[in-house]
Design a protein around this motif. Structure first.
Motif, short mmCIF file in Angstrom:
data_model
loop_
_atom_site.label_atom_id
_atom_site.label_comp_id
_atom_site.label_asym_id
_atom_site.label_seq_id
_atom_site.Cartn_x
_atom_site.Cartn_y
_atom_site.Cartn_z
N ALA A 140 0.79 -1.24 0.00
CA ALA A 140 0.00 0.00 0.00
C ALA A 140 0.82 1.29 0.00
O ALA A 140 0.51 2.22 -0.76
CB ALA A 140 -0.97 -0.02 1.18
N PRO A 141 1.87 1.45 0.85
CA PRO A 141 2.58 2.73 0.88
C PRO A 141 3.47 2.98 -0.34
O PRO A 141 3.94 4.09 -0.53
CB PRO A 141 3.43 2.63 2.15
N GLN A 142 3.72 1.95 -1.13
CA GLN A 142 4.75 2.07 -2.16
C GLN A 142 4.27 2.77 -3.42
O GLN A 142 5.02 3.51 -4.06
CB GLN A 142 5.29 0.68 -2.50
N GLY A 143 3.04 2.50 -3.84
CA GLY A 143 2.52 3.16 -5.02
C GLY A 143 2.95 2.54 -6.33
O GLY A 143 2.30 2.74 -7.35
N GLU A 144 4.03 1.80 -6.34
CA GLU A 144 4.49 1.11 -7.55
C GLU A 144 5.26 -0.13 -7.13
O GLU A 144 6.20 -0.03 -6.33
CB GLU A 144 5.35 2.02 -8.43
N VAL A 145 4.89 -1.28 -7.65
CA VAL A 145 5.56 -2.54 -7.31
C VAL A 145 5.54 -3.45 -8.52
O VAL A 145 4.81 -3.22 -9.49
CB VAL A 145 4.84 -3.27 -6.13
N ASP A 146 6.35 -4.49 -8.45
CA ASP A 146 6.22 -5.62 -9.37
C ASP A 146 5.19 -6.55 -8.74
O ASP A 146 5.45 -7.15 -7.69
CB ASP A 146 7.57 -6.32 -9.54
N LEU A 147 4.05 -6.68 -9.37
CA LEU A 147 2.96 -7.43 -8.76
C LEU A 147 3.31 -8.91 -8.59
O LEU A 147 2.85 -9.55 -7.63
CB LEU A 147 1.69 -7.30 -9.62
N VAL A 148 4.14 -9.46 -9.47
CA VAL A 148 4.54 -10.86 -9.33
C VAL A 148 5.40 -11.03 -8.09
O VAL A 148 5.20 -11.96 -7.30
CB VAL A 148 5.29 -11.34 -10.59
N GLU A 149 6.34 -10.14 -7.91
CA GLU A 149 7.25 -10.24 -6.76
C GLU A 149 6.55 -9.91 -5.45
O GLU A 149 6.79 -10.55 -4.42
CB GLU A 149 8.44 -9.31 -6.96
N ALA A 150 5.65 -8.94 -5.48
CA ALA A 150 5.04 -8.44 -4.24
C ALA A 150 3.78 -9.19 -3.83
O ALA A 150 3.44 -9.21 -2.65
CB ALA A 150 4.71 -6.95 -4.39
N PHE A 151 3.09 -9.81 -4.79
CA PHE A 151 1.77 -10.36 -4.46
C PHE A 151 1.48 -11.72 -5.08
O PHE A 151 1.28 -12.69 -4.36
CB PHE A 151 0.69 -9.36 -4.87
N THR A 152 1.47 -11.81 -6.40
CA THR A 152 1.03 -13.08 -7.01
C THR A 152 2.02 -14.21 -6.77
O THR A 152 1.63 -15.38 -6.81
CB THR A 152 0.80 -12.91 -8.53
N GLY A 153 3.29 -13.88 -6.51
CA GLY A 153 4.26 -14.92 -6.17
C GLY A 153 4.20 -15.35 -4.71
O GLY A 153 4.06 -16.54 -4.42
N PRO A 154 4.29 -14.42 -3.77
CA PRO A 154 4.33 -14.80 -2.35
C PRO A 154 3.06 -15.45 -1.83
O PRO A 154 3.12 -16.31 -0.95
CB PRO A 154 4.58 -13.47 -1.63
N LEU A 155 1.89 -15.05 -2.33
CA LEU A 155 0.65 -15.59 -1.79
C LEU A 155 0.55 -17.11 -1.97
O LEU A 155 0.38 -17.83 -0.97
CB LEU A 155 -0.56 -14.89 -2.43
N PRO A 156 0.65 -17.66 -3.18
CA PRO A 156 0.50 -19.11 -3.32
C PRO A 156 1.58 -19.91 -2.60
O PRO A 156 1.30 -20.99 -2.06
CB PRO A 156 0.56 -19.33 -4.84
N ILE A 157 2.82 -19.40 -2.61
CA ILE A 157 3.88 -20.19 -1.96
C ILE A 157 3.68 -20.20 -0.45
O ILE A 157 3.94 -21.21 0.22
CB ILE A 157 5.28 -19.67 -2.32
N THR A 158 3.18 -19.10 0.13
CA THR A 158 2.90 -19.09 1.57
C THR A 158 1.78 -20.07 1.90
O THR A 158 1.87 -20.82 2.88
CB THR A 158 2.51 -17.67 2.03
N VAL A 159 0.74 -20.09 1.08
CA VAL A 159 -0.38 -20.99 1.33
C VAL A 159 0.05 -22.44 1.25
O VAL A 159 -0.24 -23.24 2.15
CB VAL A 159 -1.53 -20.71 0.33
N ILE A 160 0.76 -22.82 0.19
CA ILE A 160 1.11 -24.24 0.02
C ILE A 160 2.15 -24.65 1.06
O ILE A 160 2.13 -25.79 1.55
CB ILE A 160 1.60 -24.54 -1.42
#
Length: 424
Positions: A140-160
Motif C-alpha cells: 500500500a505505501p509504495q505506489g508502484e511494485v512488481d505485482l509478481v514479486e510483491a503479491f502473485t508470487g508470495p501468496l501461493p507459496i505461503t499458502v502451500i
C-alpha cells in the motif's frame, strides 16, 4: 504446413518449434493452429518432438484415451535423446499420481484426496484472506511494485508451504526458482535447482517423522507408516514435490494472467468492483481466458491410433494445449471467446485437465483466485500497469504460461488504511 495435406512423412515433420517467441504470443499462435486443424506435430525447445492437441473436443478425447498413458516406456529413447528426465524419481516429478497410470494412480490419488476436499479447502479461507491482506498492506505505501514479486508470487507459496508444514525460512524464497526448474528438460543449472527442492523436501520428511505436525506432509507420512505400506519413500517424496509445484507455480501465473487480462479490459475490473457477487463465476472465466498451465504433462502412445485426423504411432509423445482448448470450448450462451466476460454463465474450460488426472488442487486454486483478485481490485481502485503490456517477458519454456514480472502503479495509502470500497 496446412492441416490435412501432404504424405504421412510430411505429417510427421514438425510444423513449428515452440520457441520463447511463440510462448510470448501463444494465445494468438494457438488460435492460428486451431484454424488449421485440431492436432499438430511440433518440436519443443528441448528438441523433443510431439503431437500437440489444440482443440477442445480432441483435447477431451486425448486426456481420457486408453492408449495415451503416463508410462513412458514406449518413448524412452526419444526422451533420453533430449535429456527429458521429468519422470525420474529424486530429480523431477517422479513417483507421484500425475505421472502414474491406474492402479497406482488410483491408490495415490485416494491417499491425497482427503486433504483437498472442498470442505477442507474452504476452511483455509480465513487464513488465505489474512495472508492476502498482509501482502496488500505491505504494498500500500509504495505506489508502484512488481505485482509478481510483491503479491502473485508470495501468496501461493505461503499458502502451500503452510498447508504442507514447510517452516518459515529463506528456502521459501527459493521455492519459485526450484519449482519452475522441476518441469521438463533440465539444463545443468535447472538440474541443480530441482535437486535442491528434492533434497530439501526429503530432509523435511525425515524431520517430520520424529516431530510430526498438523499438516499435510505429516499426514502423508502417517499414511506411509501404516502396516500395509501404502506409500513408498519415492512416492512420498514425489507427491511432496508435486504438491509444491502444482500448488505454487500454477496459481502465481493464474493471478498474474488474470490481472493482465483485466488491465486490457478495465471495464471488466470495474464491473467486478461494483458487483463482487460475480467473482465466483469470474474465476471460471479467468481460467477459460488465459490458463496458467498452457500444456498438459506428456502422454505416451501405447498403441497406434488416429486422433484429429492424424496417424499417431506407438512411442509418440502427445501433449494437450489446455489454454488453447479452453479458448475453443463451446459456451452455453455463445459469446466472443477472445475477450473476458465476467458475466459469462458457467464458463466451460479444461484449465484443470479432464478425466482421472483432473487437478486435485482445483478447489484451492479457485479459492485463492477468488480471494486474491477480489481483494486486490477492492484495495487499489486505480491499479494500472506501469509498463507496456505487449513488452512483458513471459515464461520462455515449459508447461506454464505467465509473465516473469508485472510492474503496476496505484495511489499509495498508509499501512492498514483501506479504501471505501473495502469491506469493514
Amino acid at each position: 504446413m496446412s492441416y490435412g495435406s501432404g504424405t504421412e512423412v510430411d505429417q510427421r515433420r514438425p510444423a513449428l518449434t515452440i520457441t520463447p517467441e511463440f510462448k510470448a504470443d501463444s494465445l494468438r499462435r494457438y488460435a492460428e493452429l486451431r484454424a488449421q486443424g485440431p492436432v499438430h506435430r511440433v518440436r519443443f525447445g528441448s528438441g523433443l518432438e510431439a503431437w500437440v492437441v489444440v482443440s477442445y473436443e480432441e483435447a477431451r478425447i486425448a486426456l481420457t484415451h486408453p492408449a495415451l498413458l503416463k508410462d513412458s516406456t514406449p518413448a524412452e529413447k526419444a526422451l533420453a535423446a533430449v535429456g527429458f528426465i521429468m519422470n525420474k524419481p529424486g530429480v523431477g516429478l517422479g513417483g507421484n499420481m500425475l505421472e502414474s497410470d491406474p492402479p497406482t494412480h488410483t491408490r495415490l490419488r485416494r491417499l491425497v484426496a482427503g486433504a483437498f476436499s472442498p470442505r477442507r479447502i474452504q476452511q483455509l479461507g480465513p487464513r488465505i484472506q489474512q495472508i492476502t491482506d498482509d501482502l496488500l498492506d505491505a504494498m500500500a505505501p509504495q505506489g508502484e511494485v512488481d505485482l509478481v514479486e510483491a503479491f502473485t508470487g508470495p501468496l501461493p507459496i505461503t499458502v502451500i508451504c503452510e498447508l504442507l508444514g514447510v517452516p518459515e525460512g529463506p528456502e521459501r524464497r527459493d521455492f519459485r526458482s526450484w519449482t519452475s526448474a522441476t518441469l521438463g528438460r533440465l539444463s545443468d543449472e535447472q538440474r541443480a535447482a530441482a535437486l535442491k527442492l528434492n533434497q530439501y523436501l526429503a530432509a523435511l520428511i525425515e524431520h517430520k517423522r520424529s516431530e510430526p505436525g498438523d499438516d499435510l506432509l505429516s499426514a502423508l507420512i502417517a499414511v506411509q507408516n501404516q502396516e500395509d505400506g501404502q506409500l513408498t519413500q519415492a512416492e512420498l517424496l514425489g507427491t511432496a514435490v508435486l504438491l509444491v509445484v502444482a500448488g505454487h507455480d500454477t496459481t502465481v501465473n493464474l493471478l498474474a494472467n488474470t490481472m493482465i487480462g483485466l488491465f486490457r479490459q478495465p471495464e471488466q475490473a470495474d464491473l467486478l468492483r461494483g458487483r463482487p457477487e460475480l467473482m465466483a463465476t469470474a474465476v471460471e472465466e479467468f481460467l477459460r481466458y488465459d490458463s496458467s498451465v498452457e500444456l498438459s504433462t506428456n502422454r505416451y502412445v501405447a498403441e497406434d491410433l488416429e486422433l484429429g485426423g492424424r496417424q499417431i504411432r506407438r512411442g509418440d509423445v502427445v501433449a494437450v494445449a489446455l489454454g488453447s482448448a479452453s479458448r475453443d470450448a463451446p459456451q452455453q450462451n455463445g459469446g466472443e471467446p477472445d475477450v473476458i466476460d465476467v458475466e459469462r454463465a458457467a464458463a466451460r474450460h479444461i484449465a484443470f485437465g479432464h478425466g482421472i488426472h483432473h487437478c486435485l488442487g482445483a478447489p484451492l486454486a479457485r479459492l485463492e483466485a477468488f480471494i486474491a483478485i477480489g481483494s486486490l481490485l477492492r484495495r487499489f481502485p486505480d491499479l494500472r500497469p506501469a509498463a507496456d503490456l505487449p513488452g512483458l517477458s513471459w515464461t520462455p519454456t515449459g508447461m506454464m504460461r505467465g509473465p516473469l514480472s508485472l510492474p503496476v502503479r496505484f495511489t499509495p495509502t498508509a499501512v492498514g488504511e483501506r479504501t471505501t470500497a473495502d469491506p469493514a
